[in-house]
Design an enzyme around this catalytic site. Structure first.
Site, PDB file in Angstrom:
ATOM      1  N   GLU A   5      18.888  51.352 -78.757  1.00 34.06           N
ATOM      2  CA  GLU A   5      17.675  51.127 -77.950  1.00 34.06           C
ATOM      3  C   GLU A   5      17.342  52.390 -77.153  1.00 34.06           C
ATOM      4  OE1 GLU A   5      17.837  47.579 -75.600  1.00 34.06           O
ATOM      5  OE2 GLU A   5      16.180  48.212 -74.305  1.00 34.06           O
ATOM      6  N   GLU A  30      12.016  48.561 -77.625  1.00 30.58           N
ATOM      7  CA  GLU A  30      11.524  47.683 -76.551  1.00 30.58           C
ATOM      8  C   GLU A  30      10.089  48.067 -76.196  1.00 30.58           C
ATOM      9  OE1 GLU A  30      13.932  46.627 -73.118  1.00 30.58           O
ATOM     10  OE2 GLU A  30      12.204  46.992 -71.804  1.00 30.58           O
ATOM     11  N   HIS A  60       9.636  50.247 -73.082  1.00 33.60           N
ATOM     12  CA  HIS A  60      10.200  51.602 -73.129  1.00 33.60           C
ATOM     13  C   HIS A  60       9.290  52.566 -73.880  1.00 33.60           C
ATOM     14  CE1 HIS A  60      14.471  49.821 -72.396  1.00 33.60           C
ATOM     15  NE2 HIS A  60      13.595  49.514 -71.452  1.00 33.60           N
ATOM     16  N   ASP A  80       9.342  45.365 -67.308  1.00 35.23           N
ATOM     17  CA  ASP A  80       9.940  44.190 -67.965  1.00 35.23           C
ATOM     18  C   ASP A  80       9.141  42.905 -67.712  1.00 35.23           C
ATOM     19  OD1 ASP A  80      11.995  45.656 -69.133  1.00 35.23           O
ATOM     20  OD2 ASP A  80      13.420  45.270 -67.519  1.00 35.23           O
TER      21      ASP A  80
HETATM   22  C1  GLT Z   1      18.804  46.328 -69.242  1.00 38.93           C
HETATM   23  C2  GLT Z   1      17.764  47.192 -69.926  1.00 38.93           C
HETATM   24  C3  GLT Z   1      17.351  46.646 -71.233  1.00 38.93           C
HETATM   25  C4  GLT Z   1      18.447  46.612 -72.253  1.00 38.93           C
HETATM   26  C5  GLT Z   1      19.544  45.698 -71.882  1.00 38.93           C
HETATM   27  C6  GLT Z   1      20.655  45.806 -72.901  1.00 38.93           C
HETATM   28  S1  GLT Z   1      20.100  45.888 -70.269  1.00 38.93           S
HETATM   29  O1  GLT Z   1      18.234  45.175 -68.760  1.00 38.93           O
HETATM   30  O2  GLT Z   1      16.647  47.314 -69.061  1.00 38.93           O
HETATM   31  O3  GLT Z   1      16.250  47.305 -71.749  1.00 38.93           O
HETATM   32  O4  GLT Z   1      17.910  46.127 -73.458  1.00 38.93           O
HETATM   33  O5  GLT Z   1      21.638  46.688 -72.506  1.00 38.93           O
HETATM   34 MN    MN Z   2      15.762  46.270 -73.618  1.00 35.29          MN
HETATM   35 MN    MN Z   3      13.206  47.496 -70.091  1.00 37.07          MN
END
Ligand code: GLT
Ligand code: MN
Ligand code: MN
Length: 391
Positions: A182, A218, A221, A258
């Protein structure tokens, strides 16, 4: 029956750290009590999720004795069984403890790197014990503020070394487990190594066992970098490397928000679900649809479950909208692939003869540049489907 109610076939999952997020941020304390993992399992099952994911320390606190660990794992397994939930993915927390302040796999101190690899092996054992088939690596502290502390090439080499080590560990144990990397551009570090999914895809191609390793992009991100998340996911899918996905929402250029999936940039969320579900006739993503996000800090526990239900509901509504859009005759006409009996074979592959034939053709750039493509119409039609006007 509610057509948007989640079913196990939807493969929706949440992390213990997502629905268990107590709302702490850099400026304020927790606003919700810390819930027990077994309680979260029960509530997730009630909401209609099929899976729950975890970091090692979401379940077993650092420093727990072997018997404490076993008890926690047993309790958790009973809750999973009682409520019919599975653990599709597990991961290691390599970012919270002060030991990782200079990174984990890329830290300058060999003792930190050794501890990080050992912690990962233990966490892999835990994940496999709980049934996980996917193991995520998010290098939360792999980065710098004082960049002169190491040559960035050393960081790349150390990351490769750690991943190769852990791949060999998995093979040695005969675990049926793959890794998903990730990426994130910044936060919590000033600059993070491997800041985008594209960087990760390249790193994977340099590993000893690239077939075991894919990506876990993600939404937030990729968005933080101002890039198209849909394009990153598509490139991963095209390379057969989309092993997992973290769904959430994010305003471009902000801190890592998030937010609930679909709560920002609905157009991108629509295009993403369309891509994952293959509604235009492309191969469908088979892995879990994981929500890596949390409820607003304004919420109590009821708001957390509202957030969880909303995430899944939005996904399913977008899927229905995408299906309607792709079934639309006008849309199909606007995006129909054009075939050319002369050019297609000529362009499929270079050969001296093909290149000669290509050079021999007459092109009319003015004509190529003058015709409109109808994309205004296409995009407007998409927005109207998205807003529920058609279908
Ligand atoms: C954390 C981060 C996420 C990751 C998780 C896995 S932990 O919350 O912000 O983007 O996916 O480690
Ligand atoms: Mn994540
Ligand atoms: Mn995140």
């Amino acid at each position: 029956m509610d057509p948007f109610a989640p079913t196990p076939e939807d493969r929706f999952s949440f992390g213990l750290w997502t629905v268990g997020n107590p709302g702490r941020d850099p400026f304020g304390e927790a606003v919700r009590p810390v819930a027990k993992p077994t309680h979260l399992v029960q509530k997730l099952a009630e909401c209609g999720a099929f899976g729950v994911n975890l970091h090692d320390n979401d379940l077993v606190p650092m420093g727990a004795s072997a018997s404490e660990r076993d008890l926690l794992v047993r309790e958790f397994q009973v809750a999973l069984k009682d409520h019919g939930l599975v653990v599709p993915m597990a991961t290691t927390n390599l970012f919270s403890h002060p030991a990782f302040k200079d990174g984990a796999f890329t830290a300058n101190d060999p003792r930190v790197r050794a501890f990080a690899v050992k912690k990962s092996m233990d966490a892999i054992d835990l994940g496999v014990e709980l049934g996980a088939k996917i193991y995520v690596f998010w290098g939360g502290r792999e980065g710098t503020e004082a960049d002169a502390c190491r040559d960035p090439r050393t960081a790349v080499a150390r990351m490769r070394e750690a991943l190769n080590y852990l791949c060999e560990y998995v093979r040695d144990q005969r675990y049926e487990l793959c890794f998903a990397l990730e990426a994130k551009p910044n936060e919590p570090r000033g600059d993070m190594y491997f800041p985008t999914t594209g960087h990760m895809l390249h790193l994977i191609s340099t590993l000893d066992h690239p077939e075991m390793v894919g990506v876990n992009p993600e939404v937030a991100h990729e968005n933080m970098s101002g890039l198209s998340f849909v394009h990153a996911v598509a490139q991963a899918m095209e390379a057969d490397k989309l092993f997992h996905i973290d769904l959430n929402a994010q305003k471009i250029g902000r801190y890592d928000q998030d937010l609930r999936f679909g709560s920002e940039d609905l157009k991108q969320a629509f295009l993403l679900v369309r891509l994952l579900e293959g509604t235009s006739g492309t191969p469908r993503y088979q892995g879990p649809r994981h929500f890596d996000s949390h409820a607003y800090r304004t919420e109590d526990e009821a708001g957390v479950w509202e957030f969880a239900r909303g995430s899944m509901r939005t996904y399913k509504i977008l899927k229905a909208r995408a299906q309607a859009f792709d079934a639309d005759k006008e849309v199909r006409g606007l995006i129909a692939e054009r075939k050319d009996a002369l050019l297609d074979p000529l362009m499929a592959r270079y050969s001296a003869a093909n290149a000669r034939a290509l050079r021999g053709l007459t092109h009319d750039p003015a004509a190529l540049g003058s015709a409109g493509l109808g994309y205004e119409r296409l995009d407007q039609r998409m927005i109207e489907f998205l807003m529920g006007v058609h279908g």
